[in-house]
Design an enzyme around this catalytic site. Structure first.
Site, PDB file in Angstrom:
ATOM      1  N   CYS A 141      -6.168  -0.157   6.408  1.00 56.66           N
ATOM      2  CA  CYS A 141      -5.965   0.790   5.793  1.00 56.66           C
ATOM      3  C   CYS A 141      -6.555   1.579   5.683  1.00 56.66           C
ATOM      4  O   CYS A 141      -8.208   1.383   5.155  1.00 56.66           O
ATOM      5  CB  CYS A 141      -6.002  -0.966   4.706  1.00 56.66           C
ATOM      6  SG  CYS A 141      -5.407   0.136   2.921  1.00 56.66           S
ATOM      7  N   HIS A 168      -1.809  -3.870   5.208  1.00 59.58           N
ATOM      8  CA  HIS A 168      -1.997  -3.655   6.762  1.00 59.58           C
ATOM      9  C   HIS A 168      -2.977  -3.574   7.197  1.00 59.58           C
ATOM     10  O   HIS A 168      -4.290  -2.769   6.901  1.00 59.58           O
ATOM     11  CB  HIS A 168      -0.987  -2.260   6.473  1.00 59.58           C
ATOM     12  CG  HIS A 168      -1.323  -1.177   5.687  1.00 59.58           C
ATOM     13  ND1 HIS A 168      -2.477  -0.561   6.799  1.00 59.58           N
ATOM     14  CD2 HIS A 168      -1.633  -0.914   4.628  1.00 59.58           C
ATOM     15  CE1 HIS A 168      -2.264   0.801   6.036  1.00 59.58           C
ATOM     16  NE2 HIS A 168      -2.380   0.619   4.659  1.00 59.58           N
ATOM     17  N   ARG A 203       3.074   4.325   6.037  1.00 59.61           N
ATOM     18  CA  ARG A 203       3.498   4.415   7.736  1.00 59.61           C
ATOM     19  C   ARG A 203       4.285   3.067   7.415  1.00 59.61           C
ATOM     20  O   ARG A 203       3.886   2.213   8.501  1.00 59.61           O
ATOM     21  CB  ARG A 203       1.956   4.495   8.804  1.00 59.61           C
ATOM     22  CG  ARG A 203       2.164   5.802   9.309  1.00 59.61           C
ATOM     23  CD  ARG A 203       0.699   5.324   9.423  1.00 59.61           C
ATOM     24  NE  ARG A 203      -0.845   5.149   8.769  1.00 59.61           N
ATOM     25  CZ  ARG A 203      -1.675   5.107   9.265  1.00 59.61           C
ATOM     26  NH1 ARG A 203      -2.699   4.996  10.069  1.00 59.61           N
ATOM     27  NH2 ARG A 203      -3.089   4.860   8.338  1.00 59.61           N
ATOM     28  N   ASP A 222       0.567   3.852   1.661  1.00 61.57           N
ATOM     29  CA  ASP A 222       0.397   4.101   3.392  1.00 61.57           C
ATOM     30  C   ASP A 222       1.626   4.681   3.728  1.00 61.57           C
ATOM     31  O   ASP A 222       3.003   4.051   3.897  1.00 61.57           O
ATOM     32  CB  ASP A 222      -0.641   3.641   4.393  1.00 61.57           C
ATOM     33  CG  ASP A 222      -0.449   4.469   5.435  1.00 61.57           C
ATOM     34  OD1 ASP A 222       0.023   4.586   6.322  1.00 61.57           O
ATOM     35  OD2 ASP A 222      -1.770   3.723   5.712  1.00 61.57           O
ATOM     36  N   CYS A 270       0.702  -1.056   0.262  1.00 54.75           N
ATOM     37  CA  CYS A 270       0.190   0.128  -0.339  1.00 54.75           C
ATOM     38  C   CYS A 270       1.032   1.447  -0.123  1.00 54.75           C
ATOM     39  O   CYS A 270       1.956   1.053  -0.121  1.00 54.75           O
ATOM     40  CB  CYS A 270      -0.895  -0.290   1.026  1.00 54.75           C
ATOM     41  SG  CYS A 270      -2.010   2.018   1.351  1.00 54.75           S
TER      42      CYS A 270
HETATM   43 CO    CO Z   1      -3.775   1.042   2.567  1.00 54.66          CO
END
Ligand code: CO
Length: 209
Positions: A101, A98, A46, A44, A42
């Site tokens: 999400c 994750h 993080r 993301d 992803c």
């Molecule tokens: Co995500």
């Protein structure tokens, strides 16, 4: 802030740290790459691929998009998979999503008619496909966690069904496709145990579902 100076400073410090620990590291790496893994994750911020698994530059080939989706008409993703499998000859493809999400959560919200709704529609369809299982989970956060897992499992299946992976397996190239999930709250990875390394295994695994 036209130059983002602080990032260049961080970059310099990072490069110096690696070079002092391993003299010649970048020069050597500039000649060629031999990553054993393709990471599909992803976007993301993080969930930084290399850091999570403690791998250095050159060790992980990476593709990231919103909610780690693999679609059969996405030539961006398919090109990455093709290059990784046919040229770099990676031995493992890791689809890593994750918990928590945002893309997975957004997929269930009412349609806002933005571009990303079309992208996230793929996850909404996964939720519909697994509606019976999901509806039995009463706590919303747990239901969302399960959808995050189901999304990864579906994307593993999609990777296995690409012509690229099918061709690799038909010529007996060693290649395993894994489904992992990362916990934002503890920084730990969990294996979803859907590792698939042949066409036969794929049929056995996904047909029994
Ligand atoms: Co995500």
């Amino acid at each position: 802030m036209r130059t983002l100076k602080h990032l260049f400073e961080k970059n310099k410090a990072w490069a110096e740290k690696i070079s002092s620990a391993q003299p010649g590291f970048f020069k050597e790496l500039s000649q060629q790459q031999f990553p054993e893994y393709l990471w599909i994750g992803c976007s993301d911020s993080r969930v930084p691929a290399n850091e999570i698994v403690g791998l250095q530059p050159g060790e992980l080939f990476v593709h990231r998009n919103v909610a780690n989706i693999v679609i059969h008409t996405d030539f961006n993703c398919l090109s990455v998979i093709e290059y990784a499998v046919e040229v770099l000859r990676v031995k493992n493809i890791i689809v890593c999503g994750h918990y928590g999400c945002g893309g997975v959560k957004a997929s269930l919200k009412d349609n806002q008619l933005s571009i990303s709704d079309n992208w996230l529609r793929h996850i909404r369809e996964i939720a519909q496909k697994h509606e019976t299982e999901l509806s039995q989970i009463k706590i919303e956060s747990e239901r969302m966690d399960r959808l995050c897992e189901l999304n990864i499992i579906e994307q593993v299946h999609n990777v296995c069904n690409t012509t690229i992976v099918e061709k690799a397996w038909s010529r007996n190239q060693p290649l395993a496709v894994h489904g992992w999930i990362y916990g934002l709250t503890d920084g730990l990875l969990h294996d979803l145990n859907v590792c698939t390394s042949s066409a036969e295994e794929m049929k056995t695994y996904f047909e029994r579902k």
